[in-house]
Design a protein around this motif. Structure first.
Motif, PDB file in Angstrom:
ATOM      1  N   GLY A 255       1.506  21.166 -10.315  1.00  0.00           N
ATOM      2  CA  GLY A 255       2.389  20.012 -10.396  1.00  0.00           C
ATOM      3  C   GLY A 255       2.362  19.111  -9.184  1.00  0.00           C
ATOM      4  N   TYR A 256       1.638  19.503  -8.148  1.00  0.00           N
ATOM      5  CA  TYR A 256       1.564  18.695  -6.938  1.00  0.00           C
ATOM      6  C   TYR A 256       0.375  17.735  -6.991  1.00  0.00           C
ATOM      7  CZ  TYR A 256       5.006  21.381  -4.214  1.00  0.00           C
ATOM      8  OH  TYR A 256       6.149  21.956  -3.738  1.00  0.00           O
ATOM      9  N   TYR A 257       0.574  16.580  -6.373  1.00  0.00           N
ATOM     10  CA  TYR A 257      -0.529  15.684  -6.042  1.00  0.00           C
ATOM     11  C   TYR A 257      -1.016  16.038  -4.640  1.00  0.00           C
ATOM     12  CZ  TYR A 257       0.733  12.605  -9.944  1.00  0.00           C
ATOM     13  OH  TYR A 257       0.991  12.081 -11.181  1.00  0.00           O
ATOM     14  N   TYR A 258      -2.329  16.202  -4.478  1.00  0.00           N
ATOM     15  CA  TYR A 258      -2.929  16.479  -3.179  1.00  0.00           C
ATOM     16  C   TYR A 258      -3.736  15.251  -2.748  1.00  0.00           C
ATOM     17  CZ  TYR A 258      -1.496  21.301  -3.750  1.00  0.00           C
ATOM     18  OH  TYR A 258      -0.732  22.432  -3.911  1.00  0.00           O
TER      19      TYR A 258
ATOM     20  N   PRO B 212       0.816  -1.209   0.000  1.00  0.00           N
ATOM     21  CA  PRO B 212       0.000   0.000   0.000  1.00  0.00           C
ATOM     22  C   PRO B 212       0.853   1.263   0.000  1.00  0.00           C
ATOM     23  CG  PRO B 212      -0.008  -0.996   2.167  1.00  0.00           C
ATOM     24  CD  PRO B 212       0.692  -1.969   1.267  1.00  0.00           C
ATOM     25  N   LEU B 213       0.334   2.295  -0.619  1.00  0.00           N
ATOM     26  CA  LEU B 213       1.074   3.557  -0.693  1.00  0.00           C
ATOM     27  C   LEU B 213       1.046   4.275   0.651  1.00  0.00           C
ATOM     28  CD1 LEU B 213       2.570   5.472  -2.693  1.00  0.00           C
ATOM     29  CD2 LEU B 213       0.372   6.666  -2.941  1.00  0.00           C
TER      30      LEU B 213
ATOM     31  N   LYS C 261      -4.128   2.348  -1.858  1.00  0.00           N
ATOM     32  CA  LYS C 261      -3.338   1.725  -2.921  1.00  0.00           C
ATOM     33  C   LYS C 261      -3.546   2.488  -4.224  1.00  0.00           C
ATOM     34  CE  LYS C 261      -3.172  -2.718  -3.164  1.00  0.00           C
ATOM     35  NZ  LYS C 261      -3.637  -4.109  -3.389  1.00  0.00           N
ATOM     36  N   VAL C 262      -2.542   2.412  -5.093  1.00  0.00           N
ATOM     37  CA  VAL C 262      -2.634   3.037  -6.417  1.00  0.00           C
ATOM     38  C   VAL C 262      -2.105   2.068  -7.461  1.00  0.00           C
ATOM     39  CG1 VAL C 262      -2.443   5.410  -5.576  1.00  0.00           C
ATOM     40  CG2 VAL C 262      -0.375   4.158  -6.175  1.00  0.00           C
TER      41      VAL C 262
ATOM     42  N   LEU D 169       3.402  10.593  -7.006  1.00  0.00           N
ATOM     43  CA  LEU D 169       2.510   9.727  -6.229  1.00  0.00           C
ATOM     44  C   LEU D 169       3.283   9.009  -5.134  1.00  0.00           C
ATOM     45  CD1 LEU D 169       0.348   8.279  -9.133  1.00  0.00           C
ATOM     46  CD2 LEU D 169      -0.472   9.715  -7.252  1.00  0.00           C
ATOM     47  N   GLU D 170       4.458   8.499  -5.491  1.00  0.00           N
ATOM     48  CA  GLU D 170       5.276   7.793  -4.503  1.00  0.00           C
ATOM     49  C   GLU D 170       5.642   8.717  -3.345  1.00  0.00           C
ATOM     50  OE1 GLU D 170       6.952   4.184  -3.273  1.00  0.00           O
ATOM     51  OE2 GLU D 170       5.849   4.551  -5.133  1.00  0.00           O
ATOM     52  N   GLY D 171       5.839   9.992  -3.650  1.00  0.00           N
ATOM     53  CA  GLY D 171       6.208  10.950  -2.618  1.00  0.00           C
ATOM     54  C   GLY D 171       5.128  11.171  -1.579  1.00  0.00           C
ATOM     55  N   LEU D 172       3.880  10.878  -1.915  1.00  0.00           N
ATOM     56  CA  LEU D 172       2.793  11.047  -0.941  1.00  0.00           C
ATOM     57  C   LEU D 172       2.988  10.147   0.279  1.00  0.00           C
ATOM     58  CD1 LEU D 172      -0.297  11.253  -3.325  1.00  0.00           C
ATOM     59  CD2 LEU D 172       0.657  13.109  -1.950  1.00  0.00           C
TER      60      LEU D 172
END
Length: 324
Positions: A26-29, A10-11, A301-302, A48-51
């Protein structure tokens, strides 16, 4: 070139009802239900991984009493006409109502700062989103089509068997409905009525000349799964007859890989700007002690997904856990 990134899964652990939005900055929220159901948090990252490693910022906390004081569920963050909005559900009590349901209603908060990762004082409450039906309601999302803003949500109709149906309405602003609710689907198939009769957690993606609306069904254990409605992009979205319902689940548990109850999904786009990403929560076991809603181990999960030759999405199966 297609995205071939293999994401950690899981992420994000212990975050149910996940919602990820990629903004023009450019950011994922990311936001989701927290296990204590007591606040709303946002985290962001360039990938996404950075989240998974991003520090969450609490931007709203439940009230001490009143309609927004208990069981804060399923926040979603949207950017509409230059402002940030978060939809969520909340209740006044953890007790059930006369229909044996929780007592949630839907609410909206707004932030007009360019950066939503601000203090709690920068988010203002727009109050309850009134649907004209005073009953259990939750899981609101919104989408734009033909310069109109639409609201889709789950709600209990006391006259219809089951826990929740899905409704749509046009909006006059991000917290006010312009039209009366139209029911799009109710639980009717066997896979929608396991444990509980549920249609909830709607999510919308627009591709190939159609809108695809996924939703989740049945109890929140291993029976939880996803269904889908489809409508032509030029059709009247407020005419339920124009929406076509899949008669089988489009995403469900994979017992061989110990992935149970995938659902309450959202959609985002991969770092390449092309590959579609399915975001959802899932468990890796079925031995749940007590009420599944209070088991914290629904993890975010993604995974990427593809499209069939007929233009419909192919979500595949829940990817196995791959973290150490």
């Amino acid at each position: 070139m297609a995205n071939t990134t293999q994401y950690t899964n899981p992420l994000i652990v212990q975050r149910a009802d996940p919602f990820i939005y990629k903004h023009t900055d450019g950011y994922y929220y990311f936001t989701a239900s927290v296990p204590a159901y007591n606040l709303i948090e946002i985290r962001r990252a360039r990938t996404l991984e950075g989240l998974a490693h991003a520090a969450p910022r609490t931007i709203w906390r439940k009230h001490e009493s009143g309609p927004m004081s208990q069981l804060i569920w399923a926040p979603e963050i949207h950017y509409i006409d230059g402002k940030w909005f978060i939809y969520f559900a909340a209740a006044e009590t953890t007790a059930f109502d006369k229909n044996g349901m929780f007592q949630h209603r839907m609410f909206c908060i707004e932030c007009d700062a360019e950066d939503p990762m601000v203090s709690e004082d920068d988010w203002i409450e727009r109050g309850q989103v009134e649907t004209g039906m005073d009953s259990f309601s939750l899981d609101a999302t919104c989408f734009e089509a033909n310069d109109k803003l639409y609201y889709v949500w789950a709600q209990k109709d006391p006259e219809i068997k089951g826990n929740s149906n899905l409704y749509i309405a046009e909006m006059s602003n991000p917290w006010t409905l312009k039209t009366k609710p139209v029911m799009l689907t109710k639980p009717e198939y066997e896979w929608e009525t396991r444990g509980f009769w549920v249609n909830e957690g709607p999510a919308v993606i627009h591709r190939n000349g159609r809108f695809f609306l996924t939703y989740s069904s049945s109890a929140t254990d291993e029976n939880y799964c996803m269904g889908m409605l489809t409508v032509d992009e030029n059709a009247d979205l407020l005419d339920a007859a124009n929406w076509h319902k899949s008669d089988e689940p489009v995403f469900q548990s994979d017992l061989a890989e110990h992935q149970f109850g995938p659902g309450h999904n959202s959609f985002t786009i991969a770092e390449d700007g092309q590959t579609d990403i399915l975001v959802y929560h899932c468990r890796d076991y079925t031995d749940i002690k007590g009420d599944p809603l209070y088991d914290p181990n629904r993890h975010t999960k993604v995974q990427s997904f593809t499209w069939n030759e007929d233009g419909t999405p192919n979500f595949g199966k829940p990817v196995p856990y791959n973290y150490e």
